[in-house]
Design a protein around this motif. Structure first.
Motif, short mmCIF file in Angstrom:
data_model
loop_
_atom_site.label_atom_id
_atom_site.label_comp_id
_atom_site.label_asym_id
_atom_site.label_seq_id
_atom_site.Cartn_x
_atom_site.Cartn_y
_atom_site.Cartn_z
N LEU A 8 0.88 -1.17 0.00
CA LEU A 8 0.00 0.00 0.00
C LEU A 8 0.91 1.21 0.00
O LEU A 8 1.62 1.45 0.97
CB LEU A 8 -0.91 0.01 1.22
CG LEU A 8 -2.21 -0.80 1.12
CD1 LEU A 8 -2.89 -0.86 2.47
CD2 LEU A 8 -3.14 -0.20 0.09
N LEU A 9 0.93 1.97 -1.07
CA LEU A 9 1.97 2.97 -1.28
C LEU A 9 1.37 4.36 -1.40
O LEU A 9 0.51 4.61 -2.24
CB LEU A 9 2.75 2.62 -2.56
CG LEU A 9 3.87 3.55 -2.99
CD1 LEU A 9 4.97 3.59 -1.92
CD2 LEU A 9 4.45 3.10 -4.33
N ASP A 10 1.90 5.28 -0.57
CA ASP A 10 1.54 6.68 -0.66
C ASP A 10 2.44 7.33 -1.73
O ASP A 10 3.64 7.04 -1.80
CB ASP A 10 1.74 7.36 0.70
CG ASP A 10 1.28 8.81 0.68
OD1 ASP A 10 1.61 9.53 1.63
OD2 ASP A 10 0.59 9.21 -0.30
N LEU A 11 1.88 8.21 -2.53
CA LEU A 11 2.68 8.83 -3.60
C LEU A 11 3.56 9.95 -3.06
O LEU A 11 4.66 10.17 -3.57
CB LEU A 11 1.76 9.39 -4.69
CG LEU A 11 1.03 8.35 -5.55
CD1 LEU A 11 0.13 9.06 -6.55
CD2 LEU A 11 2.04 7.48 -6.28
N ASN A 12 3.11 10.66 -2.00
CA ASN A 12 3.86 11.80 -1.47
C ASN A 12 4.62 11.40 -0.23
O ASN A 12 4.09 11.32 0.88
CB ASN A 12 2.90 12.96 -1.14
CG ASN A 12 2.25 13.50 -2.39
OD1 ASN A 12 2.89 13.63 -3.42
ND2 ASN A 12 0.95 13.82 -2.29
N LEU A 13 5.91 11.07 -0.43
CA LEU A 13 6.80 10.69 0.68
C LEU A 13 7.89 11.75 0.81
O LEU A 13 8.23 12.43 -0.17
CB LEU A 13 7.41 9.32 0.41
CG LEU A 13 6.39 8.16 0.34
CD1 LEU A 13 7.08 6.88 -0.12
CD2 LEU A 13 5.72 7.93 1.69
N PRO A 14 8.49 11.90 1.97
CA PRO A 14 9.44 13.00 2.19
C PRO A 14 10.75 12.85 1.41
O PRO A 14 11.36 13.85 1.04
CB PRO A 14 9.69 12.95 3.70
CG PRO A 14 9.35 11.55 4.09
CD PRO A 14 8.23 11.13 3.20
#
Length: 778
Positions: free
Chosen positions: A125-131
């Motif tokens: 499950l992957l978020d597109l906006n990572l730091p």
């Protein structure tokens, strides 16, 4: 608050919730999820993540969802959650954990990549906006490293562009943050279940492909017969298809010689084919055979592909493996097509193509056995009147009846063919005298004493027939057909319903002349004329130096006519001018084709009659045509016979001088055959002499008289004229001429007259060989 979400079932404890209750449960949990994932009510968080696990509503929902909606195959699979927001990450972790999944979490992209490298995850499950690293780059890395996992984008950016890009890069689905928990769990479960099904399918496929059962199934259900022979040519394996081909059980076929099933006439060819395979040679193409059928009546046409069965070194041939394909339908179609190509559809008689083939075969046989044969031209009298009076259906039926009646009085070796509407050709081989052909004609004529009954009409018909006999009236197919046609027209001129045998004087008859003149008019209008080119070869290098243009007439009835068969008539009429204009235009068009391929230095020789040479405006018209095609005059050579030069020396001098001044070279054709008054060699602007072929033909190993050729060569060298020998057909003639100092020759030893495309190919080949020979000498 917890009482609000608690599920109360009407059933016994542990039983699945009712449908209505489940729907309400989803609704309640959806509200819980919205409260968990979004800060509402002026920033207050209604539930903290650490209290989530203790929330009875969440626990009860997850238990109910798993029991009713999730497939058992999805339990306990590892999932990686990648999100930099702690609360959301922990919330998703708790929901997935409660649903039975093994969950790992990563707060950054680098941490996620490290976990992916060290562990196997069924889903990410992957978020597109990572730091540190964007979700898109992580997705690209998963694809490039060929990591076996499924990716669902779980992001706050839910634009269509973001979703499309992710799906194109390999993501299985796209979820927006804030979606209801049931949507999250359903999407995860569906993705994992599809993945497991696909994995299972691929494992099954791999197992089936390697199994002997599949191989046997494919072999036995092949539409082709698959077989193996031992080194003695006996059958040691056949598939189930053999029963269809041979009508025997497989056990009965084992050990049987393969040749027992091959049609006797095809056994020699099959033996040669199999012998090559036994030697280890691989066949480049199949062999076509006929197999005996179970009924033993009509053989089955088959195509056999085979190859030797070899072991590793020292590679002994263990046997032959092959495939037999039934081509009976294809053969039947080919037979039908060939029949239609070679037979008249109305009368079922041979057509022109088949008649010409049979006539050529009969001529070869007659030459070999020193026999005679006859060719008849039969023309049905007044057939157009019959068609106009009774209609075409009656005319067609009459033609069928006529063909049947004529065939009834012929021998088996004779061939009757329908050439056109009301014209027939008849081949009569193995005759001893012209009177034999006349006897057969009388038999045919007697059959037409009785009228035909066609659709209620009584119709009487007659034939006009002309005959030519080999070898008395010609030794080629074209001459025999032409002479038979000339004789038939004599019958037409004298009132029809008769028979004439060819006589030489018929060629000069007004009837024949008129036919040729009318035919040439039609030929010019219908594009029936052709130009062929015979190469003139440099004897030292083998290179093509020039070409002689020779006209041919594709006559619609008589076939391909040579110049000798129509030019004498043409030259006596004004048609010679029109024909000459056509020839020079066609030569210019073809010269452009040679020029396009880089053969600018190639000269083309054109025969010119004295009528053309003396025609007013001939030279100017020739120059205009050359300029129109943007060619240089030097590409053209004019050939005129010695006799033509002598007829009108003054006219010849004026025309040839003007041509020579423009760069056109002049050649004297048939030199030595005519007057041979050597004075004109000094006065006319000549460049080349072509010795008559009769002198070259007499050159042989048994003949020592070469005086004339040697004398002409000496004259040509003394006057600095080029010299071309025509009619070279043997290597001895070639060698003698080369040693005698002749530089150029033409004849069938090198090449016959060729159509344009073949001439281009010949020039290219000869020059390539000459270049290669020169390179070797260097």
């Amino acid at each position: 608050m917890s009482a609000r979400y608690r599920h109360s079932s009407a059933g016994s404890e542990g039983s699945p919730p009712a449908a209505a209750d489940t729907d309400r449960q989803y609704q309640d949990l959806s509200q819980v999820g919205m409260s968990l994932f979004f800060q509402e009510m002026e920033g207050n968080i209604m539930y903290e993540p650490d209290s989530l696990a203790k929330n009875p509503a969440i626990e009860e929902f997850c238990e109910g969802f798993i029991a009713n909606c999730l497939p058992p195959s999805s339990y306990h699979l590892p999932i990686l959650v990648v999100d930099d927001e702690p609360r959301l990450r922990d919330t998703v972790n708790e929901i997935l954990s409660l649903a039975g999944y093994q969950v790992e979490c990563a707060a950054t992209g680098r941490e996620a990549l490290t976990l992916l490298a060290e562990h196997d995850f069924s889903l990410v499950l992957l978020d597109l906006n990572l730091p540190d690293i964007s979700g898109q780059k992580i997705l690209d890395e998963i694809v490039s490293q060929d990591i076996d996992t499924n990716v669902i984008i779980y992001s706050g950016e839910s634009t269509f562009e973001q979703a499309t890009r992710a799906l194109r890069n390999g993501a299985k689905d796209f979820l927006a943050k804030g979606c209801a928990p049931e949507v999250l769990l359903e999407t995860v479960a569906r993705t994992l279940d599809n993945w497991r099904r696909q994995k299972h399918y691929l494992r099954v496929q791999k197992h089936i492909q390697c199994s002997e059962v599949l191989h046997r199934y494919l072999i036995n259900h092949s539409p082709d017969l698959i077989f193996m022979l031992d080194d003695q040519g006996r059958l040691i394996f056949v598939n189930e298809r053999a029963k269809h081909y041979f009508g025997l059980d497989i056990q009965e076929l084992m050990g049987a010689p393969f040749f027992d099933f091959i049609f006797e006439e095809d056994q020699p060819g099959a033996a040669l084919f199999l012998q090559k395979l036994k030697k280890g040679e691989h066949a480049e193409s199949p062999v076509e055979l006929r197999l005996r059928t179970p009924s033993g009546t009509v053989p089955r046409d088959v195509e056999v592909w085979a190859l030797p069965v070899e072991l590793p070194d020292p590679k002994p041939i263990m046997g032959i493996y092959g495939i037999i394909r039934d081509i009976s339908e294809r053969k039947q179609a080919e037979t039908l097509r060939n029949y239609h190509l070679n037979h008249d559809q109305l009368t079922k008689l041979p057509n022109r193509n088949l008649f010409h083939d049979r006539l050529q075969v009969a001529l070869r046989q007659a030459r070999r056995l020193d026999q005679k044969l006859a060719v008849m031209y039969l023309d049905l009298d007044r057939f157009k009147l019959i068609n106009d009076s009774y209609g075409h259906p009656v005319g067609d039926e009459l033609l069928q009846n006529v063909a049947s009646r004529v065939k009834s009085c012929l021998r088996d070796c004779d061939t009757l063919a329908r050439i056109s509407g009301d014209e027939f050709n008849l081949l009569l081989p193995h005759i001893k005298h012209v009177r034999d052909a006349r006897t057969i004609w009388y038999k045919i004529q007697s059959l037409f004493d009785e009228p035909f009954q066609v659709q209620g009409h009584e119709i009487r018909v007659s034939f006009s027939a002309g005959c030519a006999v080999y070898p008395d009236h010609g030794e080629t197919m074209q001459l025999l057909l032409r002479h038979a046609d000339s004789a038939m027209y004599q019958v037409k001129e004298r009132g029809r319903n008769g028979f004439y045998c060819y006589l030489p004087e018929m060629d000069s008859s007004p009837c024949y002349h008129m036919e040729i003149e009318n035919g040439i008019h039609r030929a010019l209008a219908n594009d029936e004329l052709r130009l062929y080119y015979q190469p003139q070869i440099d004897l030292q290098s083998g290179r093509v130096r020039s070409l002689e243009a020779l006209i041919r007439w594709a006559h619609p009835r008589r076939g391909f006519l040579l110049p000798a068969e129509f030019m004498p008539v043409v030259e006596q009429s004004r048609l010679v001018c029109r024909l000459g204009t056509w020839v020079i235009r066609q030569i210019c068009r073809d010269a452009l084709e040679f020029k396009k391929r880089g053969y600018e230095d190639l000269r083309i020789a054109m025969n010119v009659s004295p009528q053309q040479l003396g025609m007013e405006g001939f030279t100017q018209g020739l120059f205009d045509t050359i300029r129109e095609h943007r060619l240089d005059s030097s590409f053209l050579e004019i050939e005129i016979t010695e006799n033509s030069l002598i007829q009108d020396m003054n006219t010849s001098m004026q025309a040839l001088t003007r041509l020579a001044e423009a760069g056109v070279t002049i050649a004297v054709d048939d030199f030595g055959k005519g007057y041979s008054s050597l004075s004109y060699l000094h006065t006319l602007p000549l460049h080349t002499v072509k010795i008559d072929r009769s002198f070259v033909t007499n050159l042989s190993e048994s003949s020592t008289d070469t005086t004339i050729i040697d004398a002409i060569l000496s004259i040509a060298r003394g006057l600095r004229l080029n010299f071309i020998a025509e009619g070279v057909e043997t290597q001895f003639q070639n060698d003698y001429l080369l040693n005698a100092g002749c530089r150029t020759a033409q004849g069938y030893l090198y090449a016959p007259p060729l159509p344009l495309d073949d001439a281009l190919a010949y020039v290219r080949s000869s020059r390539a060989q000459a270049f290669s020979a020169n390179s070797c000498r260097r």
